[in-house]
Write a protein that holds these residues in place. Structure first.
Motif, short mmCIF file in Angstrom:
data_model
loop_
_atom_site.label_atom_id
_atom_site.label_comp_id
_atom_site.label_asym_id
_atom_site.label_seq_id
_atom_site.Cartn_x
_atom_site.Cartn_y
_atom_site.Cartn_z
N LYS A 40 0.92 -1.17 -0.11
CA LYS A 40 0.05 0.15 -0.12
C LYS A 40 0.99 1.33 -0.18
CE LYS A 40 -3.97 -2.05 2.22
NZ LYS A 40 -4.92 -2.20 3.51
N LEU A 41 0.75 1.87 -1.20
CA LEU A 41 1.69 3.23 -1.11
C LEU A 41 0.98 4.19 -0.73
CD1 LEU A 41 3.04 1.24 -3.35
CD2 LEU A 41 3.11 3.24 -4.72
N ALA A 42 1.73 5.06 -0.05
CA ALA A 42 1.01 6.49 0.74
C ALA A 42 2.15 7.65 0.36
CB ALA A 42 1.04 6.05 2.20
N LYS A 43 1.50 8.72 0.41
CA LYS A 43 2.24 10.07 0.11
C LYS A 43 3.22 9.81 -1.06
CE LYS A 43 2.01 10.35 5.28
NZ LYS A 43 2.81 10.57 6.51
N VAL A 44 3.01 9.53 -2.08
CA VAL A 44 3.64 9.52 -3.31
C VAL A 44 4.37 10.79 -3.64
CG1 VAL A 44 3.81 8.97 -5.63
CG2 VAL A 44 2.41 7.55 -4.33
N LYS A 45 5.70 10.67 -3.68
CA LYS A 45 6.68 11.93 -3.97
C LYS A 45 6.98 11.99 -5.42
CE LYS A 45 10.70 14.02 -2.63
NZ LYS A 45 11.98 13.86 -1.58
N SER A 46 7.31 11.27 -6.04
CA SER A 46 7.56 10.89 -7.53
C SER A 46 7.38 9.53 -8.26
CB SER A 46 9.38 11.13 -7.58
OG SER A 46 10.12 10.16 -7.15
N VAL A 47 7.28 9.61 -9.59
CA VAL A 47 6.95 8.46 -10.30
C VAL A 47 7.80 8.56 -11.71
CG1 VAL A 47 5.27 6.96 -11.70
CG2 VAL A 47 4.62 8.25 -9.60
N GLN A 48 8.53 7.31 -11.99
CA GLN A 48 9.36 7.38 -13.15
C GLN A 48 8.99 6.29 -14.03
OE1 GLN A 48 12.13 9.43 -14.41
NE2 GLN A 48 11.59 8.21 -16.12
N ILE A 49 8.42 6.56 -15.22
CA ILE A 49 7.97 5.49 -16.26
C ILE A 49 8.94 5.16 -17.16
CG2 ILE A 49 6.17 4.61 -17.42
CD1 ILE A 49 5.13 4.92 -14.64
N ASP A 50 9.39 4.02 -17.46
CA ASP A 50 10.55 3.62 -18.25
C ASP A 50 9.69 2.53 -19.09
OD1 ASP A 50 12.48 2.90 -19.89
OD2 ASP A 50 13.79 2.06 -18.55
N PHE A 51 9.20 2.77 -20.50
CA PHE A 51 8.42 1.63 -21.32
C PHE A 51 9.64 1.06 -22.04
CE2 PHE A 51 5.17 5.26 -21.08
CZ PHE A 51 4.41 4.40 -21.01
N GLN A 52 9.45 -0.21 -21.98
CA GLN A 52 10.23 -1.21 -22.69
C GLN A 52 10.01 -1.40 -24.15
OE1 GLN A 52 12.76 -2.63 -20.48
NE2 GLN A 52 11.74 -0.67 -19.58
N GLU A 53 8.74 -0.77 -24.69
CA GLU A 53 8.61 -1.13 -25.89
C GLU A 53 9.01 -0.07 -26.83
OE1 GLU A 53 4.35 -1.75 -28.47
OE2 GLU A 53 4.10 -1.58 -26.45
N GLU A 54 9.58 -0.39 -27.91
CA GLU A 54 10.14 1.00 -28.72
C GLU A 54 9.13 1.87 -29.31
OE1 GLU A 54 12.54 -0.67 -31.80
OE2 GLU A 54 13.84 -1.70 -30.62
N GLY A 55 9.42 3.12 -29.07
CA GLY A 55 8.51 4.13 -29.95
C GLY A 55 7.67 4.75 -28.77
N LYS A 56 7.87 4.42 -27.62
CA LYS A 56 7.12 4.99 -26.62
C LYS A 56 8.10 5.83 -25.75
CE LYS A 56 3.17 1.90 -26.11
NZ LYS A 56 2.39 1.18 -25.28
N THR A 57 7.59 7.04 -25.30
CA THR A 57 8.44 7.92 -24.57
C THR A 57 8.24 7.82 -23.05
OG1 THR A 57 8.05 9.67 -26.54
CG2 THR A 57 8.89 10.39 -24.27
N ASP A 58 9.58 7.53 -22.59
CA ASP A 58 9.74 7.45 -21.14
C ASP A 58 9.40 9.10 -20.40
OD1 ASP A 58 10.27 5.15 -21.65
OD2 ASP A 58 12.83 5.45 -21.44
N TRP A 59 8.90 9.09 -19.02
CA TRP A 59 8.44 10.17 -18.53
C TRP A 59 8.56 10.01 -16.91
CZ3 TRP A 59 4.29 10.07 -15.36
CH2 TRP A 59 3.45 9.09 -15.50
N GLY A 60 8.73 11.31 -16.33
CA GLY A 60 8.73 11.21 -14.82
C GLY A 60 7.89 12.43 -14.10
#
Length: 211
Positions: A40-60
């Motif tokens: 159970k996550l609480a008080k989320v501070k940051s999120v970093q998303i790294d797509f493994q599929e080519e052609g998709k843009t990572d973001w945070g």
């Protein structure tokens, strides 16, 4: 015969009237017998998303306070963040439930080339590293695995001008919080060796794209 139903033991005879009321809800599906409590996550501070599929843009995204809004970790000039999309990450995995624990065979078959790797940090000092595989449309779940670490302070630094009474109260509160966080870390770490079939509505956020 003696059966355990909802943590209580009941004695039944051949007469169906003696069966416990919950008996009809018992299934033979292994997943239905699992304790479904998850991280159970609480008080989320940051999120970093790294797509493994080519052609998709990572973001945070990250925010400076528990009540603040998210901003991009690497903002582009002239780019505005859509708060209606990022606001949902404030409650990311705040009360998730999983349907099943995946077997080794199913876990080995996950195609992570179409999945996501994500890093989530919280204001409580927790860091989660997630592997999320592509959605199983038939089951309505995503395969999810994770590791967790936490930076839990050992001591509290008293505030300037703190009275003895305030110090005692705040020290006790600190000790209670510290114990709760340590127990949370131990409990969640014990789950990190497995792959879980997480309900789709709990994991959809990981596949949000920036554009």
């Amino acid at each position: 015969q003696v059966f355990e139903v909802d943590n209580s033991f009941e004695t039944v005879t051949g007469d169906s009237d003696s069966w416990p009321s919950d008996f009809g809800n018992i299934t033979v599906e292994p997943g239905d017998w699992l304790l479904k409590d998850f991280i159970k996550l609480a008080k989320v501070k940051s999120v970093q998303i790294d797509f493994q599929e080519e052609g998709k843009t990572d973001w945070g995204i990250s925010r400076e306070s528990e009540t603040g809004d998210f901003a991009f970790l690497t903002p582009v000039e002239g780019e505005e963040i859509d708060k209606t999309k990022t606001g949902t990450f404030k409650s990311l995995l705040s009360s998730p439930r999983f349907k099943d624990v995946l077997s080794k065979e199913k876990a080995d078959a996950i195609d992570m080339s179409k999945g996501v790797k994500a890093v989530v940090t919280t204001f409580d000092g927790f860091t989660y590293n997630f592997d999320v595989g592509p959605k199983d449309d038939e089951a309505g779940t995503f395969p999810v695995s994770f590791t967790v670490a936490a930076d839990i302070p050992e001591t509290r630094t008293p505030e300037e001008g703190e009275s003895e009474e305030d110090k005692k109260t705040k020290d006790e509160e600190f000790a209670t919080t510290k114990k709760e966080l340590e127990e949370k870390l131990a409990r969640e770490s014990a789950l990190s060796e497995h792959w879980f079939a997480l309900n789709s509505w709990d994991a959809d956020e990981f596949f949000k794209e920036k554009d």
